[in-house]
Design a protein around this motif. Structure first.
Motif, PDB file in Angstrom:
ATOM      1  N   GLU A 118     -13.603   6.587  -2.048  1.00  0.00           N
ATOM      2  CA  GLU A 118     -13.337   6.255  -0.647  1.00  0.00           C
ATOM      3  C   GLU A 118     -12.588   4.937  -0.456  1.00  0.00           C
ATOM      4  O   GLU A 118     -11.670   4.856   0.368  1.00  0.00           O
ATOM      5  CB  GLU A 118     -14.656   6.246   0.140  1.00  0.00           C
ATOM      6  N   ASP A 151       0.835  -1.211   0.000  1.00  0.00           N
ATOM      7  CA  ASP A 151       0.000   0.000   0.000  1.00  0.00           C
ATOM      8  C   ASP A 151       0.868   1.258   0.000  1.00  0.00           C
ATOM      9  O   ASP A 151       0.552   2.232  -0.687  1.00  0.00           O
ATOM     10  CB  ASP A 151      -0.921   0.008   1.222  1.00  0.00           C
ATOM     11  N   TYR A 152       1.951   1.193   0.775  1.00  0.00           N
ATOM     12  CA  TYR A 152       2.842   2.352   0.833  1.00  0.00           C
ATOM     13  C   TYR A 152       3.505   2.588  -0.523  1.00  0.00           C
ATOM     14  O   TYR A 152       3.639   3.735  -0.972  1.00  0.00           O
ATOM     15  CB  TYR A 152       3.907   2.121   1.912  1.00  0.00           C
ATOM     16  N   GLU A 210       0.977   4.164  -2.795  1.00  0.00           N
ATOM     17  CA  GLU A 210       0.774   5.574  -2.421  1.00  0.00           C
ATOM     18  C   GLU A 210       1.880   6.445  -3.008  1.00  0.00           C
ATOM     19  O   GLU A 210       1.627   7.515  -3.570  1.00  0.00           O
ATOM     20  CB  GLU A 210       0.753   5.698  -0.898  1.00  0.00           C
ATOM     21  N   TYR A 233      -6.785   5.857   0.474  1.00  0.00           N
ATOM     22  CA  TYR A 233      -5.508   5.792   1.195  1.00  0.00           C
ATOM     23  C   TYR A 233      -4.306   5.753   0.254  1.00  0.00           C
ATOM     24  O   TYR A 233      -3.161   5.946   0.693  1.00  0.00           O
ATOM     25  CB  TYR A 233      -5.481   4.575   2.127  1.00  0.00           C
TER      26      TYR A 233
END
Length: 300
Positions: A139, A2-3, A6, A143
């Protein structure tokens, strides 16, 4: 993971903005071999015009999206007028002068525009309203990719598609390519070279204004100095990809955006500029003309 995603989308968003601004540098250089150092200030003026229009629209009770669209249109028109005027008074009289003369003129115009906005507005950072709403359908992935980033990516993609169609499919685009290849021959076949050069400045300025409005709305503040750093980064992107090449400007912007994002995320934000310009030096050592400097045929 996920990082990583991002950072990937953050770099993609940042790189898209660099690419929008870099297109102005590369289009002008492709036609008249001029590095327009005042291009970053056109980006800054577009952001300031959008701020003023947003303030007026807020007084009249308009909503966020309508303000963003209206502010963007006015900023594009205003910045285009600046780009046209800049070419008329600062570059056209020096077209037959030694190449150093228009370069110095460009640096002078950059400093002039910075100080003009400094005196006409303020040296302080001004808050810019966040005009891009949060979309409900974003939504689940908010993230890693927010609504403002999505708007920036979509706007940049649509803008670049329209620019590509303009250059490849229209008479204006053919005239631009003819002027880039041989200015004298273009005149002989009836191309109005002066008009095409002015139009190139107008289009480049409009792209810079779009970038200025999007970034100001995303970051939430503007200042008279924002054009300098953004201009240097965008110029770096244009050189990295191969200045004079449209696809090179886009590729250079994306590489620069990802390099900054991953360097800030995995190493330190203090070293993102060092890492970025180190990458530029490395690529220029290996390929002095940039990544696509010679291989691409899509130039203006």
């Amino acid at each position: 993971m996920d990082y990583f995603l991002e950072l990937f989308f953050g770099g993609l968003t940042r790189g898209s903005i660099y690419a929008l601004i870099a297109l102005g540098y590369t289009m002008v250089y492709g036609i008249i071999q001029l590095i327009n150092f005042a291009h970053g200030e056109i980006y800054m003026i577009g952001a300031f015009v959008a701020l003023i229009v947003a303030g007026v629209c807020t007084i009249y009770g308009l909503s966020g999206v309508s303000i963003l669209i209206l502010a963007g249109i006015v900023a594009v028109i205003y910045a285009s007028a600046y780009g046209y005027t800049l070419e008329k008074i600062a570059y056209r009289p020096l077209r037959d002068a030694p190449r150093l003369s228009p370069l110095i003129s460009a640096i002078g115009m950059s400093i002039f525009l910075q100080n003009y906005v400094l005196l006409a507005q303020t040296p302080d950072f001004l808050p810019f309203p966040r005009l891009i709403p949060e979309f409900a359908f974003m939504e689940p992935v908010a993230y890693i990719l927010g609504s403002p980033e999505l708007v920036i990516l979509v706007t940049t993609l649509v803008t670049m598609i329209l620019l590509t169609l303009l250059i490849k499919k229209t008479k204006i685009g053919k005239a631009m390519r003819a002027t880039q290849q041989d200015m004298n021959m273009a005149r002989l076949v009836g191309v109005s070279v002066d008009r095409i050069i002015s139009l190139t400045f107008v289009i480049g300025s409009a792209l810079a204004a779009i970038g200025g409005v999007l970034v100001a709305s995303y970051i939430g503040q503007v200042n008279f100095y924002i054009g300098f750093l953004a201009g240097v980064k965008a110029f770096t992107a244009a050189v990295l990809g191969g200045i004079g090449s449209i696809s090179g400007a886009v590729l250079g912007g994306l590489i620069l955006g990802w390099a900054e994002s991953f360097a800030a995320g995995y190493i330190s934000s203090d070293y993102e500029d060092v890492f970025t310009f180190g990458l530029l030096v490395l690529i220029l050592i290996l390929r002095p003309s940039g990544i696509l400097g010679k291989s691409t045929k899509q130039k203006v």
